[in-house]
Design a protein around this motif. Sequence first.
Motif, PDB file in Angstrom:
ATOM      1  N   VAL A   1       0.844  -1.062   0.015  1.00 12.48           N
ATOM      2  CA  VAL A   1       0.123  -0.120   0.258  1.00 12.48           C
ATOM      3  C   VAL A   1       0.337   1.228  -0.359  1.00 12.48           C
ATOM      4  O   VAL A   1       0.971   2.245  -0.655  1.00 12.48           O
ATOM      5  CB  VAL A   1      -1.218  -0.074   1.266  1.00 12.48           C
ATOM      6  N   SER A   2       1.693   1.184   0.774  1.00  8.48           N
ATOM      7  CA  SER A   2       2.514   2.421   0.945  1.00  8.48           C
ATOM      8  C   SER A   2       2.977   2.787  -0.420  1.00  8.48           C
ATOM      9  O   SER A   2       3.795   3.660  -1.423  1.00  8.48           O
ATOM     10  CB  SER A   2       3.817   2.112   2.089  1.00  8.48           C
ATOM     11  N   ILE A   3       3.556   1.560  -1.423  1.00 11.49           N
ATOM     12  CA  ILE A   3       4.601   1.752  -3.084  1.00 11.49           C
ATOM     13  C   ILE A   3       3.792   2.573  -3.204  1.00 11.49           C
ATOM     14  O   ILE A   3       3.125   3.293  -4.255  1.00 11.49           O
ATOM     15  CB  ILE A   3       4.857   0.154  -3.274  1.00 11.49           C
TER      16      ILE A   3
ATOM     17  N   PHE B   1       4.089  11.029  -6.297  1.00 11.07           N
ATOM     18  CA  PHE B   1       5.085  11.143  -7.698  1.00 11.07           C
ATOM     19  C   PHE B   1       4.263  11.432  -9.028  1.00 11.07           C
ATOM     20  O   PHE B   1       4.809  12.511  -9.626  1.00 11.07           O
ATOM     21  CB  PHE B   1       5.739  10.206  -7.535  1.00 11.07           C
ATOM     22  N   MET B   2       2.766  10.386  -9.407  1.00  8.18           N
ATOM     23  CA  MET B   2       2.129  11.186 -10.557  1.00  8.18           C
ATOM     24  C   MET B   2       1.682  12.220 -10.440  1.00  8.18           C
ATOM     25  O   MET B   2       1.447  13.380 -10.795  1.00  8.18           O
ATOM     26  CB  MET B   2       1.186   9.475 -10.968  1.00  8.18           C
TER      27      MET B   2
END
Length: 52
Positions: free
Chosen positions: A4-6, A13-14
């Motif tokens: 979930v963190s990734i 980021f996007m």
Amino acid sequence: MAKVSIVREFWDFMKIRKKFWLAPIIIVLALLGFLIVFTQSSALAPFIYALF
């Protein structure tokens, strides 16, 4: 929890860098990966691998 963190970090980021065009690429690559992994031991494997 780490997955979930990734996903959250990738979304941030996007959002910050305005790189929303990356989302369809990542989704298609993930779907193709899941397709290959889940059909390895099935009777559909020869037909799936013929597509690639």
